[in-house]
Every structure is written in C-alpha cells, then in structure tokens.
Scaffold this motif. Structure first.
Motif, PDB file in Angstrom:
ATOM      1  N   PRO A  81       0.839  -1.206   0.000  1.00 24.13           N
ATOM      2  CA  PRO A  81       0.000   0.000   0.000  1.00 24.13           C
ATOM      3  C   PRO A  81       0.868   1.249   0.000  1.00 24.13           C
ATOM      4  O   PRO A  81       1.850   1.321   0.740  1.00 24.13           O
ATOM      5  CB  PRO A  81      -0.777  -0.112   1.322  1.00 24.13           C
ATOM      6  CG  PRO A  81       0.032  -1.016   2.189  1.00 24.13           C
ATOM      7  CD  PRO A  81       0.770  -1.941   1.274  1.00 24.13           C
ATOM      8  N   VAL A  83       0.190   5.516  -0.192  1.00 22.10           N
ATOM      9  CA  VAL A  83      -0.659   6.689  -0.362  1.00 22.10           C
ATOM     10  C   VAL A  83      -0.251   7.421  -1.634  1.00 22.10           C
ATOM     11  O   VAL A  83       0.944   7.642  -1.875  1.00 22.10           O
ATOM     12  CB  VAL A  83      -0.526   7.627   0.862  1.00 22.10           C
ATOM     13  CG1 VAL A  83      -1.063   9.012   0.559  1.00 22.10           C
ATOM     14  CG2 VAL A  83      -1.250   7.033   2.055  1.00 22.10           C
ATOM     15  N   GLN A 135      -7.064  -1.026   1.792  1.00 25.79           N
ATOM     16  CA  GLN A 135      -6.561  -0.683   3.128  1.00 25.79           C
ATOM     17  C   GLN A 135      -7.223   0.575   3.688  1.00 25.79           C
ATOM     18  O   GLN A 135      -7.361   1.580   2.983  1.00 25.79           O
ATOM     19  CB  GLN A 135      -5.048  -0.447   3.089  1.00 25.79           C
ATOM     20  CG  GLN A 135      -4.478  -0.303   4.497  1.00 25.79           C
ATOM     21  CD  GLN A 135      -3.032   0.134   4.528  1.00 25.79           C
ATOM     22  OE1 GLN A 135      -2.706   1.241   4.118  1.00 25.79           O
ATOM     23  NE2 GLN A 135      -2.163  -0.736   5.021  1.00 25.79           N
ATOM     24  N   ASN A 264       7.538  -7.564   4.554  1.00 20.61           N
ATOM     25  CA  ASN A 264       7.712  -6.274   3.884  1.00 20.61           C
ATOM     26  C   ASN A 264       8.987  -5.603   4.382  1.00 20.61           C
ATOM     27  O   ASN A 264       9.251  -5.581   5.579  1.00 20.61           O
ATOM     28  CB  ASN A 264       6.482  -5.393   4.170  1.00 20.61           C
ATOM     29  CG  ASN A 264       6.615  -3.976   3.648  1.00 20.61           C
ATOM     30  OD1 ASN A 264       6.239  -3.032   4.333  1.00 20.61           O
ATOM     31  ND2 ASN A 264       7.145  -3.805   2.453  1.00 20.61           N
TER      32      ASN A 264
END
Ligand code: FMN
Length: 408
Positions: A81, A83, A135, A264
């Motif tokens: 994810p 932004v 998310q 991650n």
C-alpha cells in the motif's frame, strides 16, 4: 463508488467535475459501477458457511484463512500500500509485470464513509484488479465497518493499516500509534471479522521488544485476522534507506502464526524476493519504494543501482523506465486518477533520467497543470537528448526462473 470496467473503460466513462474556480483535472470523477466485478470472494466450497454476523471457531477461521489464500492463487509478489502511489493505473502496470496481488493506498475510513467525492477519486478498481487488498486507517470499529462494507464486493481482503508512523497518523490516532492501544485494535479486527464476508488482514510494524511483537501478532490472529503483513521495522525506524528491515523478526512471527504471513521491507529486486522467502518462510512479499522506481521488479528487471556491486552478470533487459512510464500513462488514460498521483510517478520513474537532464525536470515542475500530451513529450525530449538508462536482467534469467519456479 468509482468502479471501472477494463473492457469498457475509457475516458468517456468518466464524468468531468469542474471546480468553481475554473476547473482542475484533479477533480475528474469516474462513473458509477458498470457492473459487478467478476469472481466470488466470499464463498468457499466445502468449508463452514460464511457467517458474517456470527462467530466461527478458531480452527474454522484458520482453515478458512488458508482456503481463501489458496483460492486466490497464493500470490507471492505483492504491491504494497502506498498513499497516492498504489492507485489503479500503477497497480495495473505492476500486475502486467509480474505482481500477483496489490494493496490500494491507505484510505481514511471516516472520510470514506462521509464523502462521495473522496470515495470516487481515491478508490477506483476494475475486474482485472484482483486479488486486491483495500486498506483503511481507522480508530473506530463502527466507522471502519461502515467503510469496509462499501468496498467488500470489490476486494479480496479489507486491510487495517497498523503501521503508518507519520506525524499525521499520530495526530489522527491511527496506524502505528494504535500499538499503544491494543484493545482498540482488537475490537476493530473482531468487528470486521465477525461482520464482513470478506476476510480482514492487518499490516503491522515491529515492537522494539521481540516478545511484544509476537504477542501482538497472536492477538491479531485470535481476533480474527486472516492474513498478516509484517513490515520488518519499528515505528521509530521511519527511514527505509537508513534502517534495514529485520527479516529474522519476521521469521519469528511467521514461526508462531497459523494464518498466512507476508514480509515487507528491503525487497529491491527479484533476488531479494527469493532470499526473503527462504529466510523468513513467509507466503509472499510486499515491495513499495523499489517498485515506484521500477514497476517491472517482479518480472525480474532491476535498475542499474542493483547491477553495480552485485556478483550477478546482468544484461540490458530491452526495457527502460521511460517505456514503463508510457505504459503507465496509457493506463491513466483508461483509468483516470488525480494528476498529483501521475506527477509523483513521473518523478519516481524518470528520476535517474532527470539527473542527466535536469532542465526537462525543471520544465515539468514549472507546469502547474499537466496533460498527457505534455508528459509524452517529456519522454520524447529525453529520448531525443540521447538518454537511455536500461533496466537489466540477470544473464541466466531464463534458466534461473524456470529452475526456481518464479514466474516472470
Ligand atoms: C510513497 C509511499 C506511500 C506509502 N503509503 C502507505 C500506506 O498507504 N499504507 C501503508 O501501510 N504503508 C504505506 N507505505 C509504506 C510501505 O507500504 C512499506 O511498508 C514501506 O515502504 C517499506 O517497504 P519497502 O522497503 O519496500 O519500501 C508507503 C510507502 C511509500 C514509499
């Protein structure tokens, strides 16, 4: 809800909202759904019936978590994810180059429930955009559930952001700052797990203390989390370039968990994927920053940075970041997104190229309103100036790929 359909998608499907102050293409809104996306996400044959309003036993939940993961094809290579950066056109580009699943950018659950414009601009998808994690950040179980209900028909997991370490998350009391309020986290996970027909996943950071991380992960699993992504850095280790992700901590979490776990951090090129899977035993990996520079990472391409200093013999992969940018722009023409996202990707994908000819970047920065024509011309100008920085592949790529079963 702005849901786009790949087969029928075109700019003409999108309404153009004009600002009262003269209009801005950032305000382009997309049309209502053209139809339900194909593919079930909730029905799992032969398993306990979906029980969105009730409670399953722990064993049944774990069995369902694995069945769901397997039904999705057990994706290993996943777009993290981001932004303003893991939006639909970028996800589609990464999927074309080997990504097997993707997360949306973090969406703010309260704003998502309250504002149609936010929903239609910030969440778009299409039927090819699967498997998909949507998310949210949240700190209220009821609001989170309301937001999640709006997206559950269009995704494979509703994900809770428990890892954002930024000041804005501290102010808003979400992301990694909920590590200070685990009862609230538990109640949010339970709320989704007991009321949605699509599974809930969580993305976390590490606690500084190993035991705390393990207890945290187990608490999430007990609360009904069906998949856990672990970013191998603590809340204070904000700078990914400065702090190497702690894969041993991720392995320790993997070892105690019974649901699928993803790793991650520090996935910079394909060989990292292989090492991470081997070292941690996780089901798959998420990559963020490196994918922004090189969306073809999961297809085995690497930037020049990861060629020099490596023992591998690499050759020109006959693909470069300008090629990828052009493909990205074409996806953007089909799936409109705010120009701020497009601008960000141009800088990330062409960063190395702009360093050779900074005047082209200056012209881009001077352009307050972008057009596709202008952006295609940026690429042409760089090419006319003689810039070409290839993406590389390992010389023995074909043999290695087939020997290890890694798809390209
Ligand atoms: C531009 C950008 C935006 C990000 N936005 C989000 C986000 O919305 N939600 C989230 O959980 N993590 C977000 N992250 C963090 C990444 O998902 C990832 O955890 C982090 O970058 C470490 O992965 P990496 O080492 O592959 O970069 C973002 C990272 C970047 C670079």
């Amino acid at each position: 809800m702005a849901i786009q359909n790949l087969t029928s998608s075109s700019s003409s499907n999108c309404n153009v909202a004009v600002n009262q102050d003269g209009g801005d293409d950032d305000d382009r809104l997309c049309s209502e759904p053209q139809g339900e996306p194909e593919g079930e996400t909730a029905h799992l044959d032969g398993l306990p019936a979906p029980n969105p309003n009730g409670y399953l036993s722990r064993e049944s939940r774990i069995e369902r978590a694995w069945a769901h993961w397997k039904k999705l094809g057990q994706p290993k290579f996943i777009v993290a994810p981001m932004v303003d950066n893991s939006e639909l056109p970028f996800r589609m580009l990464c999927r074309k180059y080997g990504a097997q699943a993707a997360y949306t950018p973090m969406l703010h659950s309260r704003i998502f429930t309250e504002t149609e414009k936010y929903r239609s601009q910030e969440f778009t998808t299409c039927k090819e955009d699967r498997p998909l994690f949507v998310q949210f950040c949240a700190n209220d179980p009821d609001i989170l559930l309301e937001a999640a209900r709006r997206v559950e028909p269009y995704c494979d997991y509703v994900d809770i952001n428990l890892g954002c370490p930024q000041r804005i998350a501290r102010r808003g009391n979400y992301g990694a700052f909920l590590m200070d309020n685990l009862p609230l986290v538990k109640s949010m996970v339970e709320k989704l797990a007991n009321n949605l027909s699509v599974p809930v996943s969580c993305k976390i950071r590490l606690f500084a203390n190993f035991e705390d991380t393990i207890n945290y992960a187990k608490m999430l699993e007990d609360a009904g989390c069906a998949l856990l992504a672990v970013h191998g850095r603590t809340r204070d280790e904000k700078d990914g370039k400065k702090f190497r992700a702690n894969w041993s901590a991720i392995k320790a979490v993997r070892d105690v968990m019974r649901i699928p776990v993803l790793a991650n951090g520090n996935i910079r090129y394909m060989e990292d994927v292989q090492s991470c899977l081997e070292e941690t035993g996780v089901e798959g990996v998420l990559s963020a920053e490196s994918l922004l520079e090189n969306p073809a990472l999961f297809a085995g391409y690497r930037t020049v940075k990861w060629v020099s200093g490596s023992d591998d013999i690499c050759v020109d992969g006959k693909l470069d970041q300008a090629d990828l940018l052009v493909e990205y722009l074409k996806f953007c023409e089909s799936y409109p997104v705010p120009w701020r996202m497009i601008r960000s990707h141009v800088h990330k994908m062409l960063g190395d190229w702009f360093r050779v000819h900074p005047t082209v970047r200056d012209d881009l920065n001077a352009q307050s309103k972008l057009t596709f024509e202008f952006l295609y011309d940026v690429v042409n100008r760089l090419r006319d100036l003689g810039v070409r920085i290839p993406l590389y592949v390992k010389d023995s790529r074909v043999e290695r790929v087939s020997a290890n079963g890694f798809a390209t």
